[in-house]
Design a protein around this motif. Structure first.
Motif, short mmCIF file in Angstrom:
data_model
loop_
_atom_site.label_atom_id
_atom_site.label_comp_id
_atom_site.label_asym_id
_atom_site.label_seq_id
_atom_site.Cartn_x
_atom_site.Cartn_y
_atom_site.Cartn_z
N GLN A 186 -4.54 -6.35 -2.42
CA GLN A 186 -4.36 -5.98 -1.02
C GLN A 186 -3.24 -4.95 -0.85
O GLN A 186 -3.37 -4.01 -0.07
N THR A 213 -4.78 -1.66 -2.18
CA THR A 213 -5.91 -1.13 -1.42
C THR A 213 -5.52 -0.76 0.01
O THR A 213 -5.75 0.37 0.47
N VAL A 214 -4.92 -1.71 0.72
CA VAL A 214 -4.56 -1.45 2.12
C VAL A 214 -3.45 -0.42 2.21
O VAL A 214 -3.45 0.44 3.08
N THR A 268 -2.86 2.08 0.24
CA THR A 268 -3.44 3.40 0.03
C THR A 268 -4.18 3.88 1.28
O THR A 268 -4.08 5.05 1.67
N GLN A 269 -4.90 2.96 1.92
CA GLN A 269 -5.64 3.33 3.13
C GLN A 269 -4.70 3.72 4.27
O GLN A 269 -4.92 4.71 4.96
N VAL A 270 -3.65 2.93 4.46
CA VAL A 270 -2.76 3.15 5.61
C VAL A 270 -1.86 4.37 5.41
O VAL A 270 -1.64 5.14 6.35
N GLU A 304 -2.36 6.83 3.14
CA GLU A 304 -3.14 7.96 2.62
C GLU A 304 -2.59 8.47 1.29
O GLU A 304 -2.87 9.60 0.88
N SER A 355 -1.53 7.06 -2.94
CA SER A 355 -1.76 6.00 -3.92
C SER A 355 -0.59 5.02 -3.95
O SER A 355 0.58 5.42 -4.02
N ASN A 387 -3.44 5.36 10.96
CA ASN A 387 -4.31 4.40 10.28
C ASN A 387 -3.99 2.94 10.50
O ASN A 387 -4.81 2.07 10.17
N SER A 427 -2.46 -8.06 9.65
CA SER A 427 -2.83 -6.65 9.51
C SER A 427 -1.95 -5.76 10.37
O SER A 427 -1.72 -4.60 10.05
N SER A 438 2.14 -3.12 9.17
CA SER A 438 2.39 -1.78 9.66
C SER A 438 3.66 -1.72 10.50
O SER A 438 4.41 -0.74 10.45
#
Length: 244
Positions: A34, A37-38, A40-42, A44, A46, A133, A197, A201
């Motif tokens: 998590q 993955t998360v 990297t998504q949030v 942008e 690695s 994001n 979630s 952030s």
């Protein structure tokens, strides 16, 4: 350039609700996945993690070797790196709402802060990505989020001994190193807590904002000191030229 990777750890730790996920005994692997993955998504960028070791029975845990890559437009490979984050979980709260993490201590985080000629930086770019994001709370999703995710609050987050490397080469200057005072964030998530979630952030935004403020203050002081030093040298030269 050393300082903030710590926050990303927390961001991804919490973002998947992993603290209470125990299926197949794979909690540590789940949290690691998590975070990567998360994160990297949030952000942008690695995000990688070396290891996770959560011991819910003793209310403790640690996350090791977290790295957040820099946006490609910057010269340093990483924006943040940290060796260890420790967690103190309130066991009594695991069966109630919100779940409480008494303390998260981020030990000796490192941040690599590079400014641009326009006054921007890699940290600001990452903050902008998080703003784009990060999950947003709204009226339509509130009920579903509440049903799917337990709420969490963090009583205290400490970034201890943040090592900052400041790259001012865009201003014709150089890299500077500094150790920032400990940064403490209190009652993150408020009294009622936030869905995991959203909390991750929120932690990242608050911590990065604090670090960004200190980085800008350090930048201003360093540039001012350099200007004063140049003026002193110029004055010395004039006196030497005049009086020999």
């Amino acid at each position: 350039m050393k300082i903030i990777a710590s926050i990303i750890v927390v961001l991804l730790l919490l973002s998947g609700g992993a603290l209470w996920f125990l299926a197949n005994g794979s909690l540590n692997d789940y949290i690691k996945n998590q975070i990567e993955t998360v994160g990297t998504q949030v952000t942008e960028q690695s995000v990688t993690v070396k290891a996770v070791d959560i011991k819910l029975t003793s209310g403790a845990g640690s996350i090791l070797g977290v790295n957040l890559a820099n946006p490609k437009t910057y010269s340093q490979p990483n924006a943040f790196a940290l060796e260890e984050i420790t967690l103190d979980i309130n066991l009594e709260s695991l069966t109630s709402s919100p779940i409480i993490i008494d303390a998260i201590v981020i030990k000796s985080p490192q941040a690599f802060v590079q400014f641009t000629q326009t006054g921007g930086s890699n940290i600001q770019d990452i903050l902008d990505a998080i703003e784009r994001n990060a999950p947003k709370a709204d009226a339509n999703s509130a009920d579903k989020t509440s049903a799917d995710e337990p709420k969490i609050k963090v009583s205290k987050i400490i970034l201890a001994g943040t090592a900052l490397t400041l790259d001012l080469s865009a201003f014709g200057n150089k890299e500077h190193s500094a150790t920032l005072p400990d940064i403490t964030l209190n009652n993150v998530g408020g009294d009622t807590g936030l869905p995991a979630s959203q909390l991750g952030s929120e932690i990242v935004k608050q911590a990065l904002s604090k670090i960004w403020q200190q980085a800008k203050a350090t930048q201003k002081k360093q540039l001012t000191d350099d200007v004063k030093e140049k003026l002193k040298e110029k004055a010395k030269k004039k006196l030497t030229d005049l009086f020999g």
